[in-house]
Design an enzyme around this catalytic site. Sequence first.
Site, PDB file in Angstrom:
ATOM      1  N   TYR A  97       0.987  -1.298   0.096  1.00  0.00           N
ATOM      2  CA  TYR A  97       0.038   0.099   0.181  1.00  0.00           C
ATOM      3  C   TYR A  97       0.818   1.472   0.001  1.00  0.00           C
ATOM      4  CZ  TYR A  97      -3.778  -3.418   1.065  1.00  0.00           C
ATOM      5  OH  TYR A  97      -4.741  -4.158   1.259  1.00  0.00           O
ATOM      6  N   CYS A 128      -6.301  -5.418  -7.578  1.00  0.00           N
ATOM      7  CA  CYS A 128      -5.827  -5.032  -6.187  1.00  0.00           C
ATOM      8  C   CYS A 128      -5.605  -6.258  -5.337  1.00  0.00           C
ATOM      9  CB  CYS A 128      -7.443  -4.201  -5.552  1.00  0.00           C
ATOM     10  SG  CYS A 128      -8.818  -5.555  -5.718  1.00  0.00           S
ATOM     11  N   HIS A 129      -5.688  -7.582  -5.931  1.00  0.00           N
ATOM     12  CA  HIS A 129      -5.099  -8.553  -5.387  1.00  0.00           C
ATOM     13  C   HIS A 129      -3.843  -8.622  -5.125  1.00  0.00           C
ATOM     14  CE1 HIS A 129      -5.688  -9.572  -9.464  1.00  0.00           C
ATOM     15  NE2 HIS A 129      -4.507 -10.359  -9.386  1.00  0.00           N
ATOM     16  N   GLU A 155      -1.208 -16.097 -11.363  1.00  0.00           N
ATOM     17  CA  GLU A 155      -0.382 -15.162 -12.367  1.00  0.00           C
ATOM     18  C   GLU A 155       1.075 -15.537 -12.032  1.00  0.00           C
ATOM     19  OE1 GLU A 155      -3.592 -11.237 -11.765  1.00  0.00           O
ATOM     20  OE2 GLU A 155      -1.728 -11.117 -10.786  1.00  0.00           O
TER      21      GLU A 155
END
Length: 238
Positions: A97, A128-129, A155
């Site tokens: 973040y 956002c993951h 991913e």
Amino acid sequence: MSLATASIDTPLGTYALSASEVGLVRAEPADSPTPRATSVRTPAQRMLERACAAFASYFAGSAAALAALPLDPRGSDFQHRVWRALREIPLGTTASYGEIARRIGRPGAARAVGDANRRNPIAIAIPCHRVIGGDGRLVGYAGGLARKRWLLEHEARCAARRPTKSAPQVSRSEPKASEDHRAAQRGEAERRPEPERERSASAKARRGYAASSKSNGPEAVRLPNALARRRESAAASI
């Protein structure tokens, strides 16, 4: 602006999608399938079909189509800045973040970044993951940490399968060809006329040899003449 809606089945369950003619507006887990509209195809419906195909490609192992999909999320200016930064996180990697806050020029807004993540209306397409805690832990995902972990592992596999450029192969016959070429060059050099300096040196040597030959001529003549004079002198003394 009218929206086209549909649902898709994924390894993580059913997801509901909504699209405008500009781009995908929403993507979120759904408890039940959403019926697809059957009326005449509109620009929004064509965009929705493109989004469904992009999600199918993503879950099949190729994320390129989803990364290039136009989006049309609804939110504040700050939220849009955060969501754009999330789409720039490379596939197979994560960011904290605090890192996202620094990337958008708000280094002290890590908490606000977390709130924008929580309000992300387009799951997976706005990744956002990929945002994790500053200590590397998986935290804060509206779809649940199990989904977040699955997406990151998926991913990582997708990124590992992406093709890389290989070094050009060298033909095995190339060294021989080079050797033949060098041999041809040596033969050509042997057939060339001697360099100018060698011709000059040879010419000088020939001139020197000719000069010494000419100098021997008079000397050979003078020796017999001297001998004749000595004989004449001896005869006169008798």
